[in-house]
Motif scaffolding. Structure first.
Motif, PDB file in Angstrom:
ATOM      1  N   ALA A  85       0.575   4.229  -2.657  1.00  0.00           N
ATOM      2  CA  ALA A  85      -0.606   5.087  -2.511  1.00  0.00           C
ATOM      3  C   ALA A  85      -0.548   5.907  -1.229  1.00  0.00           C
ATOM      4  O   ALA A  85      -0.960   7.071  -1.210  1.00  0.00           O
ATOM      5  N   PRO A 139       2.917   8.835  -1.479  1.00  0.00           N
ATOM      6  CA  PRO A 139       3.197   9.168  -2.885  1.00  0.00           C
ATOM      7  C   PRO A 139       4.433  10.042  -3.083  1.00  0.00           C
ATOM      8  O   PRO A 139       4.981  10.080  -4.180  1.00  0.00           O
ATOM      9  N   PRO A 172       7.274   6.840  -3.627  1.00  0.00           N
ATOM     10  CA  PRO A 172       6.675   5.531  -3.883  1.00  0.00           C
ATOM     11  C   PRO A 172       7.692   4.398  -3.977  1.00  0.00           C
ATOM     12  O   PRO A 172       7.350   3.241  -3.725  1.00  0.00           O
ATOM     13  N   GLU A 217       0.813  -1.227   0.000  1.00  0.00           N
ATOM     14  CA  GLU A 217       0.000   0.000   0.000  1.00  0.00           C
ATOM     15  C   GLU A 217       0.842   1.271   0.000  1.00  0.00           C
ATOM     16  O   GLU A 217       0.309   2.372  -0.148  1.00  0.00           O
TER      17      GLU A 217
END
Length: 196
Positions: A99, A102, A105, A96
């Protein structure tokens, strides 16, 4: 120097709050649990990790399955609490991260491609989130009875999977008669804080 938080709220969250061992039979609703989560999800973690997973044990059958894994001294209170939550760490939380973080990432693969690194990070950050969860329970006007006295392997096999590590079981509800022991001592500031 006074804290910004109102003294009444400070009392609710810390000074007057106790670990509860007995509860009234007033139910704890899903809406209350969602309000707790919607508040505590903002607590800080490394890279905004969100490894905490909450399993609500509501059905009588599930409660019975859980109680058999609790330490003897924790069985009765777990059997009778209005709500019981198993708090665990998701060792695959890194999926995860793109997301949830960000701004960076690539942290998912750069730092957490190896399982041992993920397990260590998941345990530490889920423990942080579990502490926020307990404070959130108090903020909702409820009491929490967190326990680590249980068969961790048994609870994992009974309720989770190999990707989830149980951290604690928390009884939740309105405190009942004889819910807590007298306040135990705490270490003083000078016993804890060092300036270098």
């Amino acid at each position: 120097m006074s804290l910004v938080l109102d003294p009444t709220a400070q009392d609710l969250l810390f000074r007057e709050a106790h670990t509860a061992n007995a509860f009234t039979d007033e139910p704890v609703t899903d809406e209350q649990v969602q309000a707790i989560y919607d508040l505590v999800k903002f607590g800080p973690t490394a890279f905004n990790q969100t490894p905490l997973r909450v399993t609500l044990v509501r059905s009588p059958e599930a409660r019975e399955r859980l109680v058999k894994h609790m330490a003897e001294g924790n069985q009765e209170k777990t059997a009778t609490a209005p709500l019981v939550a198993i708090l665990s760490a998701d060792n695959e939380f890194h999926e995860e991260l793109p997301a949830l973080f960000p701004a960076f990432p690539q942290a998912k693969d750069l730092f957490f491609s190896e399982r041992p690194a993920r397990e260590s990070a998941a345990r530490m950050n889920a423990a942080l989130q579990a502490a926020y969860f307990i404070v959130g329970v108090r903020a909702a006007g409820l009491a929490a009875g967190p326990m680590t006295g249980f068969d961790h392997e048994g609870v994992q096999k009974e309720f989770l999977d190999d990707d989830h590590t149980p951290l604690m079981v928390v009884n939740i509800g309105k405190p009942g008669e004889g819910a807590s022991y007298p306040r135990s001592p705490r270490l003083a500031y000078d016993e804890v804080v060092t300036t270098v």
